[in-house]
Design a protein around this motif. Structure first.
Motif, mmCIF file in Angstrom:
data_model
loop_
_atom_site.group_PDB
_atom_site.id
_atom_site.type_symbol
_atom_site.label_atom_id
_atom_site.label_comp_id
_atom_site.label_asym_id
_atom_site.label_seq_id
_atom_site.Cartn_x
_atom_site.Cartn_y
_atom_site.Cartn_z
ATOM 1 N N ASP A 130 0.568 -0.871 0.219
ATOM 2 C CA ASP A 130 -0.095 -0.177 0.184
ATOM 3 C C ASP A 130 1.096 1.294 -0.051
ATOM 4 O OD1 ASP A 130 -1.910 -1.287 -0.085
ATOM 5 O OD2 ASP A 130 -2.800 -1.390 2.352
ATOM 6 N N PHE A 166 0.331 3.614 -3.034
ATOM 7 C CA PHE A 166 -0.556 4.743 -2.227
ATOM 8 C C PHE A 166 0.431 5.641 -1.758
ATOM 9 C CE2 PHE A 166 -2.874 0.946 -2.281
ATOM 10 C CZ PHE A 166 -3.644 0.493 -3.815
ATOM 11 N N SER A 204 -0.594 8.236 -9.452
ATOM 12 C CA SER A 204 -1.923 7.009 -10.017
ATOM 13 C C SER A 204 -2.345 6.354 -11.996
ATOM 14 C CB SER A 204 -3.145 7.652 -10.540
ATOM 15 O OG SER A 204 -4.119 8.805 -8.642
ATOM 16 N N VAL A 214 -7.552 3.849 -6.440
ATOM 17 C CA VAL A 214 -6.342 4.139 -6.601
ATOM 18 C C VAL A 214 -6.042 5.682 -5.658
ATOM 19 C CG1 VAL A 214 -4.203 5.280 -7.637
ATOM 20 C CG2 VAL A 214 -5.201 3.547 -8.592
ATOM 21 N N ARG A 215 -7.062 6.692 -5.956
ATOM 22 C CA ARG A 215 -7.531 8.588 -5.307
ATOM 23 C C ARG A 215 -7.661 7.350 -4.429
ATOM 24 N NH1 ARG A 215 -4.546 11.214 -7.575
ATOM 25 N NH2 ARG A 215 -5.706 12.351 -6.328
ATOM 26 N N LEU A 260 -7.279 5.381 -1.559
ATOM 27 C CA LEU A 260 -5.897 4.720 -1.554
ATOM 28 C C LEU A 260 -5.108 5.931 -1.065
ATOM 29 C CD1 LEU A 260 -6.147 1.252 -2.269
ATOM 30 C CD2 LEU A 260 -7.233 2.213 0.044
ATOM 31 N N LYS A 261 -4.882 6.773 -1.755
ATOM 32 C CA LYS A 261 -4.003 7.544 -2.131
ATOM 33 C C LYS A 261 -4.193 9.210 -0.910
ATOM 34 C CE LYS A 261 -1.284 7.829 -5.857
ATOM 35 N NZ LYS A 261 0.301 8.243 -5.502
#
Lengths: 206, 206, 206, 206, 206, 206
Positions: free
Chosen positions: C171, C175, C181, C195-196, C198-199
């Motif tokens: 992770d 992220f 991304s 992705v967004r 978790l970022k």
């Protein structure tokens, strides 16, 4: 599903453990090599688990117990350059002076207080008393010892930088085998009476 | 001549020793690393020669002498995983029980007769008497000894699988430092009187 | 006394630690080499002891804590090919999927019950639940995870076959940094929204 | 006696040599591995002794003799990273230009005077003449040579940092096999007549 | 001719390949050891040649192909600590995020333009776009990726510091096996729907 | 964001590259150690890229060119046990007989046809002609050679199992330095005239 096998083939180049040397669980029935035992051809999760890391029986002369998880007891560490053991010390328990030819060691105290020390090649003495949660290093091949420094049982985990560290206890090497008293006396300057006395304790002949 | 420099550049990729790690003669003035000393920046043939491999002075208690050519005496072996030493034994001379934490050893008898032996981790005793031209192996980290088995001086060359094998003499480790008598007795079961006697011989305190 | 120094000179070839490489306590202020840090020139017993191996603070998102005794925290393991860490898992605690590029690992459960597993290069899954006193092997460089399988706190000791195993959390790698991304999505097939999301959790930019 | 077996079990974890890898005496009848031969299952003191380290027969073209104690002649060095050989040089004797792919070498002169040298990767020449008791290093894989520099027989002990150093003599590699003259000439620029002449001496075909 | 055999005996100590460990071509039919496969007893030039290093079939989901010359495909690299593979990327092709537990890697672009990157243990991102003739390092065990950055096919040679590097693709490890969705979600924080979607693509069960 | 730093601290135990030994980019300005150069304290993506792997100038006597990416040209390979080089052979080009003391080698032909071969320690000759896409192994430290076997230019990538393989060309070692003609003749049996002729070509003195 086909795609997966394809990717596996491309990237893992194998569908068996044996040919992908992530690990090499020892086949204890085959002769060792200088790098360890040959690998078992197939393994399961059971091969990677060691379940007997419990308190040992300390009802013996030195009141201590060592429960090893070395390659001969835990074949999964074969080739990994690492192993462990559990140490239990009854009240008054002592691990006599010894060394490990093949590994450096870390001792992590998990219960009670343990005095531990080693002697360097420069003949300096390093001794300390460890409480629960403290760690000491014993460099490879140097004489070291541990004893219970408290009023209750003590336990520790021992970590080794080899899957098969080997151990040599000074008393066993000098007094617990067929090495003749004359040889012991000549190479240690110990008195004859002392050697005889300890051979009686450690079961040495000659 | 240009062509040569060209070929050298192409194939040796260097015009200095330091950046072609054929060898790494120790710069003893720099701190060691786990792989040994840093390399001297420039060397000559003198750096590769050791000239003091002569008979040592055996006029001491054990009537023996060891003349080492380890990295501290012979910087050229730095990083090569090899070194040597000369052993001389006067009549009645003995090398007391000791071990080398960092190397296996070969002993080659060059003069006289020498009895030598080691004890394994399985506590088996391996002893023999060697004549001129015979070789014995001492595996790494195991207790071993040698003594003159003949009626004349004896000599041997010792070969080590490390540039810095280290040595630990049992008597020195137990009786030649500040390790307290109480600790020695507790970890070896030797009698108090015996420990005091040997501490007097080997100069130990405590 | 003279005799002792003599013996020491003959057999230990040194009166300092630094030139007898029994150990190489890291000088953390010097640049590393491929074999580790240069050695401290003088050491005491304090250098060999680690005293902060206590329960860590698990009041965080994953409800876990790792207390490392790697070379940067415990310089005495420099060059020894071994280190350790303590793992604490609160109720519901999880160590997210990660790998160690430089070491195989043993996990020894010392309290509670822990489910742990790894995935091999052949893409086989090895998962089990360990109770106190059980040990599992994680081979070097393979993705693995642990989580608390019980109703109370769980703890374990982690043993590594390197003084500096390194760690990579999937992770965090995907992220928790500036990896764009677009790159994450292209190389993992994860959806943009995922992705967004978790970022945002792991603080990644781009 | 029971107590001893108990201690042995606790601390040596073995009653056989094979499973305590203090040593791995080669079973020459089994296929090698990259780390050496598999280990013999049981050994005696005889396995650790080499008795044929005597003066060799120098009645040959180069008037020299090498008596090896490598793993194929001395199985006890298997896996120890060390071996030795005896060199004898008659008056006028020469060891032709050669290299060892697998080991660095020390030469210890034990009789007479020997001129020895090597060429580095940076193409520097290191040559010297050694007397009895002098040692020279030949770094791994570099071309080197020795010849008798005195008016009497000369002998030396050769020490290698491998149990199986391998050797390649330039003349044998170029002129003592089926490598075609055309290939030799093309890759060395030697004249055809010269190549034919030396092939006749060294028994090469093609 | 006799002289040659004599010289060979003296200096090569062998007339067979198997006992001169210049190389150890893998006998793939024997069990591996921690140091690799046992050696084939006899070899020919054919054993040292790999002839299938051609463009692979990229007609798959990720539009890439890896053609390995690892020990299982090219037994001659056994024990040499080196291997290689060919990478082909169709237009739009990507090698998904993966790591190699057992080797550092060099990528040499031989055709087209490739964007490649890795993430360090300190969670730093290293990304660049390589043109023909450029090389990038991927340190051992770290997550990395490559994709075609150009408008035409791209190819590269991959070099590994192991004869058997092993590979682990994040998507396969998470979604291409029997690791349960619950475990994946718990150890990655990925959403359930996302996990199900990718399991469908990569053929995972559970 | 705090959480990330927290996780990083827990799992990566570092916020700098230098103390997480994922890699050790060489600081070429510091003295080497036996394990390689000390590490640069800070790095960027540029440190990991090598951009000069282009066709070299073959307008020389042997009509070949080697473009190395060894540690001295490509510091990122320091400590990784791997490096590469590009070989270009003009029509009629030859790489003269040479060896690498520190590495095994793979040659991958990328253009044209190349005849290559090596001689083993057992003095067996292994020769073959490779076409584009074929690979040959040269085991460590053995004499080998390559030449253009076709009617057009040929190129190959050379892969080495060391960051600093070192190279020794027989002709340079014998004829391209100050090694005296007398020594060359004595140790190779080459004729005086031949030695003089080649010394003139390779620029040797003495």
């Amino acid at each position: 599903m086909i795609f997966i096998l394809f990717l596996l083939t491309l990237l893992s180049h194998s569908t068996s453990n044996a040919s992908v040397l992530d690990f090499c669980v020892a086949d204890l029935s085959s002769p060792q090599t200088p790098s360890g035992y040959p690998c078992k051809s197939s393994v399961t999760i059971k091969d990677f688990v060691f379940s007997n890391f419990n308190e040992g029986n300390t009802s013996n002369f030195f009141k201590f117990s060592v429960t090893p998880a070395f390659v001969d007891q835990f074949p999964a560490v074969n080739g990994l350059g690492i192993s462990t053991a559990r140490l239990d010390l009854d009240i008054g328990g002592t691990v006599p002076m010894h060394s490990h030819r093949g590994a450096s060691e870390l001792i992590i105290v998990v219960q009670g207080r343990i005095t531990a020390g080693f002697i360097s090649s420069a003949n300096e003495v390093f001794v300390t008393t460890l409480s629960k949660g403290e760690i000491l290093v014993f460099p490879q091949g140097l004489l070291h010892f541990e004893f219970n420094a408290g009023k209750s049982k003590a336990s520790a985990f021992l970590i080794f930088s080899s899957s098969n560290p080997g151990s040599q206890v000074v008393d066993l090497a000098l007094f617990g085998n067929k090495l003749s008293s004359a040889l012991v006396e000549k190479t240690t300057l110990l008195d004859h009476a002392q050697v005889r006395k300890l051979k009686a304790i450690f079961g040495g002949s000659g």
